[in-house]
Design an enzyme around this catalytic site. Structure first.
Site, PDB file in Angstrom:
ATOM      1  N   SER A   1      -9.708   1.882   2.739  1.00 52.01           N
ATOM      2  CA  SER A   1      -8.826   2.605   1.851  1.00 52.01           C
ATOM      3  C   SER A   1      -7.785   1.738   1.153  1.00 52.01           C
ATOM      4  CB  SER A   1      -8.115   3.708   2.628  1.00 52.01           C
ATOM      5  OG  SER A   1      -7.253   3.145   3.616  1.00 52.01           O
TER       6      SER A   1
ATOM      7  N   SER B   1      -9.895  -0.364   6.986  1.00 54.92           N
ATOM      8  CA  SER B   1      -9.285  -0.276   5.656  1.00 54.92           C
ATOM      9  C   SER B   1      -8.568  -1.514   5.148  1.00 54.92           C
ATOM     10  CB  SER B   1      -8.307   0.891   5.605  1.00 54.92           C
ATOM     11  OG  SER B   1      -9.014   2.069   5.359  1.00 54.92           O
TER      12      SER B   1
ATOM     13  N   LYS C   1       0.854  -1.185   0.000  1.00 51.64           N
ATOM     14  CA  LYS C   1       0.000   0.000   0.000  1.00 51.64           C
ATOM     15  C   LYS C   1       0.893   1.239   0.000  1.00 51.64           C
ATOM     16  CE  LYS C   1      -3.929   2.033   2.554  1.00 51.64           C
ATOM     17  NZ  LYS C   1      -4.807   1.912   3.739  1.00 51.64           N
TER      18      LYS C   1
HETATM   19  N1  GLN Z   1     -13.202   4.362   6.055  1.00 51.02           N
HETATM   20  C1  GLN Z   1     -12.598   4.814   7.266  1.00 51.02           C
HETATM   21  C2  GLN Z   1     -12.157   6.240   7.099  1.00 51.02           C
HETATM   22  O1  GLN Z   1     -12.474   6.776   6.119  1.00 51.02           O
HETATM   23  C3  GLN Z   1     -11.443   3.935   7.637  1.00 51.02           C
HETATM   24  C4  GLN Z   1     -10.247   4.161   6.817  1.00 51.02           C
HETATM   25  C5  GLN Z   1      -9.067   3.400   7.279  1.00 51.02           C
HETATM   26  O2  GLN Z   1      -9.197   2.389   7.978  1.00 51.02           O
HETATM   27  N2  GLN Z   1      -7.895   3.910   6.937  1.00 51.02           N
HETATM   28  O3  GLN Z   1     -11.511   6.824   7.911  1.00 51.02           O
END
Ligand code: GLN
Length: 486
Positions: free
Chosen positions: A155, A179, A80
């Site tokens: 994400s 995410s 990532k």
């Molecule tokens: N969807 C959540 C957010 O927008 C979690 C994102 C994540 O785990 N980085 O913050």
């Protein structure tokens, strides 16, 4: 055989490499070709490091020749783009880091490098990991390999899509509120968020420091155990990493789960849960019961506050963490007439809309007079949520829930409505607030052919039991064997 080389998991590939039946160079080249051929359809990679990957593959080959291989030597991985890689561009999905080439490896990358893994490149993500669909990437969204009109989740959407589409053997992602688990669920792969403190975050670009964790996205449960074996452990460079012995996570795989007490939290099965997801998860619970697990209903009464608490804590921490992108020390600069104007111009021009929204929300929540009403209050409710889990784990060994209330949604569907997007994180956020581990394993498909995931959560440092149960479930089912028809 050679044709399908790209589709092998780590566990399938490692013995072939060890027996020298295939070479790391051959595997790497085959996958690099496939990325070249296929990724135009998905946009899962932001940077493909052709030369670097080939060089690492050559080293791996030499190492295998010397008999110095580990289980990860010659295994092609995607990282990532939130993990720093020495000499390799790291954007975090943001234009503000468009030109950022780190001077050091994140600890997890250094450990994988040392184990002889091959880095194919860096994969797409919501900007600074803020999002649930990868649509917040400044480099365009990633598409779901099962249906290109749908989001892959986020994400870590690039990670999940690349694993599902056989554009890498496995990937590392990060999970602040879901995410890793949510995109794994939407793409039909395995995703593990370890306990807060289990894996060093040195070199993970910070989003919300009290929540962030790094973990694997893989084609099968065994691979998640293999990767965790490599990346877990104390790191003096991350003061939040815990100095506790790392067990061999492979050890419990294959052991039966008879008598394992699995709690089913009633708050996770209410209205708003898509019937197809509910059906698949209920069927998964039956399967676990068939394997000898004992199911019992438990309650996590503060679940409904999770999203609200998270969106105060996460944005507050983000506003502070992202203060460093000012056009001076890292990344891209937008000139202004004086220093303050330069800061403002840089941040206004090069952060995307969701990142700007969160910085403003977080700055507000932390500002004098509001801190007590928001950040302090959220921290107090967070303690209650943690207490819910402590109590539940006195009654059961693990918890089983859906990962996401719905299968993947259409690209664009929720972009105009951030609140609905935030609400879709309801089942994954609590594990981060409580610091506990969670895993997503494939447990079904919607009528439209989109994958559905089952989430298992465990007590702090309970990864071994999570992996054992997930493995038993995987062995008893076929969902993980299905491939998207690209
Ligand atoms: N969807 C959540 C957010 O927008 C979690 C994102 C994540 O785990 N980085 O913050």
């Amino acid at each position: 055989m050679t044709d399908a080389l790209y589709s092998l998991s780590i566990s399938e590939l490692a013995p072939l490499l060890a027996r020298r039946e295939v070479s790391p160079v051959e595997v790497t080249e085959r996958i690099l070709d496939r990325i070249q051929e296929m990724d135009g359809q998905l946009n899962s990679y932001l940077t493909v490091d052709v030369e670097g990957a080939k060089a690492q593959a050559k080293d791996a080959e030499a190492r295998l020749g010397r008999g110095e291989a580990t289980a990860l030597t010659g295994i092609p991985l995607a990282l990532k783009d939130v993990l720093t890689t020495k000499g390799l561009r790291t954007t975090c999905g943001s234009k503000i880091l468009d030109n950022f080439v780190p001077l050091f490896d994140a600890t997890v990358c250094a450990k994988l490098r040392e184990a002889g893994a091959v880095f194919l490149g860096k994969v797409n993500m919501d900007e600074f990991a803020m999002g649930s669909s990868t649509e917040n990437s400044a480099y365009g969204p990633t598409h779901n390999p099962w249906n290109r009109d749908y989001i892959p989740g986020g994400s870590s959407g690039g990670s999940a899509a690349a694993v599902a589409a056989d554009l890498c053997a496995a990937s590392l992602g990060s999970d602040t509120g879901g995410s890793i688990r949510q995109p794994a669920s939407h793409c039909g792969v395995v995703g593990l968020k370890p306990t807060y403190g289990r894996v060093s975050r040195y070199g993970l670009v910070a989003y919300a420091s009290s929540l962030d964790q790094i973990g694997p996205l893989t084609k099968e449960v065994r691979d998640a155990a293999l990767l965790l074996n490599c990346i877990a452990g104390h790191d003096p460079k991350d003061s939040t990493s815990v100095d506790a012995a790392v067990p061999d996570y492979l050890e419990g795989l294959g052991r039966e789960i008879k008598g394992l007490k699995i709690g089913v939290p009633r708050e996770y099965f209410g209205p708003g849960l898509d019937p197809e997801v509910a059906g698949a998860v209920q069927a998964a619970l039956k399967t676990l019961e068939g394997l000898g697990a004992e199911l019992l209903e438990v309650s996590l009464p503060n679940t409904e506050y999770g999203v609200a608490v998270y969106y105060v804590v996460a944005v507050a921490e983000a506003s502070s963490n992202l203060a460093r992108y000012d056009g001076v020390k890292y990344g891209v600069r937008q000139e202004g007439r004086n220093l303050l104007e330069m800061y403002a111009a840089t941040r206004t021009r090069w952060f995307g809309p969701e990142v700007r929204r969160r910085i403003m929300l977080g700055t507000y929540a932390l500002s004098a007079g509001y801190y007590d009403a928001y950040y302090r209050k959220a921290s107090q409710v967070r303690a209650l949520i943690r207490g819910d889990f402590d109590r539940a784990f006195t009654q059961c060994d693990l918890l089983a829930t859906p990962v996401s209330p719905t299968p993947a949604f259409r690209l664009g569907e929720k972009m105009a409505d951030p609140l609905t997007m935030y609400l879709s994180d309801i089942f994954t956020i609590s594990a981060n607030l409580a610091g506990i581990p969670g895993i997503s394993v494939p447990c079904g498909f919607s009528a439209g052919g989109l994958p559905i995931g089952l989430q298992l959560m465990g007590p702090p440092f309970g990864e071994a039991a999570l992996l054992q149960a997930a493995y038993a479930f995987e062995e008893a089912t076929e969902f993980h064997r299905r491939k998207p028809g690209l």
